[in-house]
Design an enzyme around this catalytic site. Structure first.
Site, PDB file in Angstrom:
ATOM      1  N   GLU A  62      46.964  31.240  33.878  1.00 31.08           N
ATOM      2  CA  GLU A  62      46.601  32.568  34.383  1.00 31.08           C
ATOM      3  C   GLU A  62      47.210  33.659  33.518  1.00 31.08           C
ATOM      4  O   GLU A  62      46.604  34.705  33.308  1.00 31.08           O
ATOM      5  CB  GLU A  62      47.020  32.739  35.848  1.00 31.08           C
ATOM      6  CG  GLU A  62      46.352  31.762  36.823  1.00 31.08           C
ATOM      7  CD  GLU A  62      44.840  31.676  36.677  1.00 31.08           C
ATOM      8  OE1 GLU A  62      44.212  32.656  36.248  1.00 31.08           O
ATOM      9  OE2 GLU A  62      44.274  30.607  36.989  1.00 31.08           O
ATOM     10  N   HIS A  95      44.971  34.329  30.589  1.00 26.41           N
ATOM     11  CA  HIS A  95      43.902  35.285  30.939  1.00 26.41           C
ATOM     12  C   HIS A  95      44.476  36.700  30.959  1.00 26.41           C
ATOM     13  O   HIS A  95      43.848  37.645  30.495  1.00 26.41           O
ATOM     14  CB  HIS A  95      43.356  34.990  32.341  1.00 26.41           C
ATOM     15  CG  HIS A  95      42.426  33.821  32.405  1.00 26.41           C
ATOM     16  ND1 HIS A  95      41.319  33.704  31.600  1.00 26.41           N
ATOM     17  CD2 HIS A  95      42.410  32.724  33.213  1.00 26.41           C
ATOM     18  CE1 HIS A  95      40.677  32.577  31.900  1.00 26.41           C
ATOM     19  NE2 HIS A  95      41.317  31.961  32.870  1.00 26.41           N
TER      20      HIS A  95
HETATM   21 ZN    ZN Z   1      40.824  30.127  33.853  1.00 26.17          ZN
END
Ligand code: ZN
Length: 683
Positions: A471, A474
């Site tokens: 995460e 991202h």
């Molecule tokens: Zn992902």
């Protein structure tokens, strides 16, 4: 104006937002946007400044408000908020349809593209204009009247039939269950306590003693993995793999076969209306993969390399089952069971063994150190007050080497009531540059870890650590962008099969001893993760990697075959069988109707796109392999990843960006090596 959502705050005023503000704010913004749209469409000629800027602003205004609302809905839900959220959804979807079908707006973008100014725009601006035109085209806006009517019919039929498909799967799943009375307790042999408890609870809800098991994954997976009774496993396997089909217990009630054929046919017709050869081309028109042939070549090459390994693994499994359990013929419902036994036999490792080495504060510090060493970015807690939705939430700043604030993020790590499950990165504020200056991007990084107990810090499993890195990858894509136009900054406008590159990429550092040594220290003794434990983790990670790969390839090739090689009266089951002949090592029984519940491609957004899972793995493994070549903390390579991938966001063609970073097009070799399918010396 007292509605906090409508006041221009730097960061969302989380403590002031009440459910009663939601619909009012959305209604207000949509109205304002409609007025603004009508106003700028009045122009005689269209320029970047009088069309794209106000268009982006409209989008941005709505995004900012909606992201705060939908975030609260995800992390701090209440009944009132949910109602307000749900009440807003139809307003938003009506608005989106209106924009997507606005012919004047489409014409305005066309005029801009045909204008003299267009040639003066930079490539990023041109890309934005072309993205808009592409999306309008895919919505069928430039079709002749009759075709447009048919296009709309198809769109509607597709969404109805997809929904029906899911309903059938759901109904068929719910209709089946297995009751086990107290006298039959022997049937439960091998089952973990956790699934027994679920069964008992299900039974109690129906005022029964004993156990009631359903086809929910929380029952199904443990039963086929652990139940010693082969007949019980067979019963569950058969029920599960015949859902929504002409096989199984329900005489074809909820049979999806016709719907599947209709869906594939309608998608094909839609593609043809738009002048494309098939739905695979339609799907790829917004993706990184260049052509259907490109995808086939990619999948076939992976299959060719993985199948021999999968076959070898399968022989190993058969030998193991025979030697240790006297089973000479493995059935489909035996695979998971004996695989689990073999896994335990070879790699006696559980996630619990490693938890003491992954205390959350250490992991977080390790993550920040890695980001600093790779990208020269310093992450520190924000000084000063920030409004939050919960006391556990933290807020951080990211500074670059010149001490410029590059991004900020909320970190919300623990599971709690009112917060949805899973882990995700959310876009709170996107980067943009206008007359007022640079707007710094802000991200939401959310996980669902177990909170600390007493004095002890939260102890993560290795898979939790991977999730956090994923995460955060991202997040870096969103926050470190240097693109000035919101529509393609950060993760905005990134092709769907390329968006997982930074996230899967960052996971690699959780598997490197050199990186783990920075933070995987026993929370009591400070001892580093022992080598022996580390080696077992790696071996367990690659357990049956070949079998897992060919299974994914079977799904991906099947999905791509039915959409790229569509034929009238297509026999979907026959296509699947053909694909299995090519790639599978496990050949299921004749009554298996896996495709009838394959929601990803028949009901979800993955049609002619299931390959993306493997595609993204290849990209991230191959990107990481450049670090393996130069050192996993090589600052030069880190800088290159930063400038070619993270900073560029959706502003350029993803293949061009990847190639600029890697110096060549992506190769599958690194993925094969990382998953143990090909050893170092054979690459
Ligand atoms: Zn992902």
């Amino acid at each position: 104006m007292t509605n906090p959502l409508l006041i221009n705050h730097k960061l969302p005023p989380f403590t002031q937002i009440e459910p009663s503000h939601v619909v009012e704010a959305i209604t207000h913004v949509l109205k304002e946007n409609r007025v603004q749209l009508a106003a700028f469409l009045e122009n005689e000629t269209y320029t970047w400044d009088n069309l794209v800027i106000p268009y982006t602003d409209m989008h941005d205004r709505l995004e900012r408000i909606w992201s705060a609302i939908s975030h609260l809905h995800s992390v701090a839900d209440t009944d009132e908020l949910r109602d307000a959220y749900n009440e807003s959804l139809p307003l938003l979807s009506a608005y989106e349809t209106e924009i997507g079908q606005n012919k004047e707006l489409y014409q305005a973008f066309r005029k801009l593209r045909d204008s003299e100014e267009y040639a003066q725009l930079d490539p990023v601006q041109q890309r934005i204009v072309n993205n808009e035109l592409r999306d309008f085209h895919l919505m069928g806006i430039d079709l002749a009247k009759e075709k447009q009517a048919r296009f709309t019919e198809i769109k509607l039929a597709l969404s109805e039939k997809s929904a029906k498909f899911s309903e059938h799967v759901l109904d068929a799943s719910h209709a089946w269950n297995k009751y086990i009375s107290e006298e039959e307790i022997d049937l439960l042999a091998g089952l973990p306590e956790s699934v027994r408890a679920v069964g008992q609870q299900n039974a109690a809800q129906q005022d029964k003693k004993g156990w009631l098991f359903t086809l929910d994954l929380s029952c199904y997976i443990p039963i086929v993995s652990y139940a010693e009774n082969a007949k019980l496993r067979q019963e569950f396997y058969t029920a599960y793999t015949t859902r929504a089909s002409d096989q199984g217990d329900f005489d074809g009630k909820w049979d999806n076969s016709t719907l599947m054929r209709e869906l594939v046919t309608l998608r094909h017709e839609r593609a043809e209306l738009l002048g494309l050869a098939n739905h695979a081309e339609y799907s790829l028109s917004t993706k990184m993969a260049e052509s259907p042939q490109h995808v086939f070549d990619f999948l076939n090459e992976l299959a060719e390399k993985s199948k021999p390994v999968a076959e070898k693994e399968f022989v190993e499994l058969q030998t193991f089952a025979k030697e240790h359990y006297g089973v000479s013929q493995l059935q489909a419902w035996d695979i998971m069971y004996y695989s689990e036994k073999l896994r335990q036999h070879c790699y006696d490792i559980s996630q619990e063994d490693v938890r003491p080495y992954f205390a959350l504060p250490n992991v977080l510090q390790g993550l920040f150190t890695i980001v600093q060493r790779l990208f020269n970015m310093v992450i520190k807690p924000h000084e000063g007050n920030v409004e939050k939705w919960h006391d556990d939430v933290q807020f951080f700043d990211i500074y670059d080497i010149n001490n410029t604030l590059r991004g900020q993020f909320y970190l919300d790590l623990y599971t709690r009531k009112g917060k949805r499950g899973g882990a995700w990165m959310g876009d709170c504020i996107g980067r943009k540059v206008d007359d007022t200056g640079v707007r710094t991007p802000v991200a939401f990084v959310n996980c669902n870890f177990m909170p600390p107990v007493g004095e002890q810090p939260a102890l993560l499993t290795h898979s939790d650590v991977e999730t956090l890195f994923h995460e955060f990858g991202h997040g870096l894509h969103h926050m470190l962008t240097q693109v000035d136009h919101a529509l393609v900054a950060g993760i905005s406008g990134v092709a769907w099969d390329a968006v997982e590159l930074p996230s899967q990429f960052l996971e690699n550092w959780t598997w490197e001893k050199e990186a783990l040594d920075l933070f995987a220290h026993h929370y009591e003794t400070g001892e580093k993760l022992p080598d022996e434990l580390y080696q077992r983790m790696i071996a367990a990670k690659n357990f049956q990697a070949g079998m897992a790969t060919v299974r994914q390839l079977e799904f991906a090739l099947f999905d791509f075959e039915i959409h790229a090689h569509y034929q009238k009266d297509i026999d979907i089951e026959a296509v699947l069988n053909k694909v299995r002949q090519q790639v599978a090592v496990i050949h299921p029984p004749k009554n298996n109707r896996f495709a009838n519940s394959f929601g990803h491609i028949f009901a979800g957004g993955y049609s002619a796109g299931y390959y993306s899972y493997k595609w993204a793995e290849v990209l991230s493994a191959d990107a990481f392999s450049k670090f393996e070549e130069h050192g996993i903390f090589d600052p030069q390579t880190g800088q290159e990843f930063l400038t070619h991938i993270l900073e560029k966001g959706g502003s350029a063609d993803p293949m061009a960006l990847f190639t600029a970073f890697r110096g060549r097009a992506p190769h599958i070799d690194a993925l094969l090596r990382h998953s143990g399918i090909v050893t170092e010396t054979t690459v």
